[in-house]
Design an enzyme around this catalytic site. Sequence first.
Site, PDB file in Angstrom:
ATOM      1  N   GLN A 122       0.853  -1.198   0.000  1.00 30.25           N
ATOM      2  CA  GLN A 122       0.000   0.000   0.000  1.00 30.25           C
ATOM      3  C   GLN A 122       0.882   1.240   0.000  1.00 30.25           C
ATOM      4  O   GLN A 122       0.392   2.354  -0.094  1.00 30.25           O
ATOM      5  CB  GLN A 122      -0.877   0.007   1.257  1.00 30.25           C
ATOM      6  CG  GLN A 122      -1.809  -1.179   1.346  1.00 30.25           C
ATOM      7  CD  GLN A 122      -2.372  -1.329   2.761  1.00 30.25           C
ATOM      8  OE1 GLN A 122      -3.353  -0.692   3.123  1.00 30.25           O
ATOM      9  NE2 GLN A 122      -1.744  -2.155   3.577  1.00 30.25           N
ATOM     10  N   ASP A 125       6.122   4.858  -1.447  1.00 33.78           N
ATOM     11  CA  ASP A 125       7.472   5.412  -1.340  1.00 33.78           C
ATOM     12  C   ASP A 125       8.509   4.729  -2.222  1.00 33.78           C
ATOM     13  O   ASP A 125       9.645   5.196  -2.334  1.00 33.78           O
ATOM     14  CB  ASP A 125       7.943   5.391   0.127  1.00 33.78           C
ATOM     15  CG  ASP A 125       7.793   4.005   0.776  1.00 33.78           C
ATOM     16  OD1 ASP A 125       8.026   2.985   0.088  1.00 33.78           O
ATOM     17  OD2 ASP A 125       7.429   3.937   1.963  1.00 33.78           O
ATOM     18  N   HIS A 140      -1.490   1.329  -4.334  1.00 35.26           N
ATOM     19  CA  HIS A 140      -1.867   2.737  -4.127  1.00 35.26           C
ATOM     20  C   HIS A 140      -1.012   3.688  -4.966  1.00 35.26           C
ATOM     21  O   HIS A 140      -0.984   4.883  -4.696  1.00 35.26           O
ATOM     22  CB  HIS A 140      -1.786   3.108  -2.641  1.00 35.26           C
ATOM     23  CG  HIS A 140      -2.875   2.486  -1.816  1.00 35.26           C
ATOM     24  ND1 HIS A 140      -2.904   2.511  -0.442  1.00 35.26           N
ATOM     25  CD2 HIS A 140      -3.995   1.802  -2.185  1.00 35.26           C
ATOM     26  CE1 HIS A 140      -3.985   1.873   0.001  1.00 35.26           C
ATOM     27  NE2 HIS A 140      -4.653   1.426  -1.034  1.00 35.26           N
ATOM     28  N   GLY A 207       3.041  -4.506   9.011  1.00 38.56           N
ATOM     29  CA  GLY A 207       2.973  -3.054   9.210  1.00 38.56           C
ATOM     30  C   GLY A 207       1.767  -2.374   8.601  1.00 38.56           C
ATOM     31  O   GLY A 207       1.892  -1.270   8.089  1.00 38.56           O
ATOM     32  N   SER A 209      -2.468  -1.374   9.370  1.00 35.49           N
ATOM     33  CA  SER A 209      -3.596  -1.401  10.311  1.00 35.49           C
ATOM     34  C   SER A 209      -4.772  -2.148   9.699  1.00 35.49           C
ATOM     35  O   SER A 209      -5.765  -2.392  10.386  1.00 35.49           O
ATOM     36  CB  SER A 209      -4.011   0.029  10.679  1.00 35.49           C
ATOM     37  OG  SER A 209      -4.415   0.729   9.512  1.00 35.49           O
ATOM     38  N   ALA A 249       8.982  -4.428  12.295  1.00 37.31           N
ATOM     39  CA  ALA A 249       9.333  -5.219  11.110  1.00 37.31           C
ATOM     40  C   ALA A 249      10.848  -5.283  10.895  1.00 37.31           C
ATOM     41  O   ALA A 249      11.373  -6.304  10.447  1.00 37.31           O
ATOM     42  CB  ALA A 249       8.656  -4.622   9.881  1.00 37.31           C
TER      43      ALA A 249
END
Length: 261
Positions: A122, A125, A140, A207, A209, A249
């Site tokens: 998701q 970066d 995303h 990592g 939610s 992580a």
Amino acid sequence: MSGASGSKTIDRPLPVIYNCLMDDLYIKAAELLNNSRRTIALTGAGVSAESGIPTFRNDDGLWKKYDPAIYASYEVFLRDPSKYWEMRGDFIRTYNSLAPNNAHKALAKMERLGKLDQIITQNIDGLHSKAGNREVIEIHGNLQESSCMTCNREFTPANLPEGIPPYCPCGGVIKPSTVLFGEPMPEEAMERALFESSHCNLMLVIGTSATVQPAASLPVIAMDHGARLIEINPEPALFHADLRIPEQAGRALPALLDNLP
Ligand code: OAD
């Protein structure tokens, strides 16, 4: 029992028990990984947290500073694209200077060892690819890519026109490839993510939610198709994980690799 003796108990055995349990979790997780024919990872902002990017929903997260219903809404973007570009101007410099952390590096190593077939992320970066992973689906989008909503011309930070919002030479509004709330998901990426989720034996959920759809459904789809789920998150979020490793992580993934036979 007095307060003093209570604290004595906590000082002594707890770390040992904690370590035993964690060691056990890593052994079990490594077993699942080693025996899996097809393993994929679903990652979220927590994977990049140790690179210095605050997650979205924690106290210093982006959504505490910018209301996503305004700054990350597709409907608002169509009316007033400057809101999104204002927010992006604020965080783009931080993002550009970031490097992959131990979690990204461990996932890259896992792929090199033939133990990880696909990452679905998701994150926008690009740090999984920077770390060396080749099989990455960015559901995303990617922060570095944008295109003109009128003529489809593509832009990178190198040729992005100045201005808030930036306009294409044709006069059209430039939109980032990153997905905004209320915007249709990128079709091809989503199709691949659904296919991978329903064809894996093991999914590492790291990592996230697991609050944003449709990404949050991918572990459920994997589970419905018989896959096992390992969650790595200091604050586990999945109620249906087979194994939960409540750890950062950047520590958990290298430890998992260390436990592989
Ligand atoms: P969130 O910010 O919702 O959740 C991040 C998760 O990472 C939380 O569950 C943390 O407990 C966990 N976490 C924090 N530090 C960690 C670490 N070092 N190691 C492992 N886990 C850690 O981020 P996402 O779930 O990625 O979408 O959010 C999903 C989507 O919501 C984003 O892609 C973005 C956002 O709105 C769009 O913008 C469309």
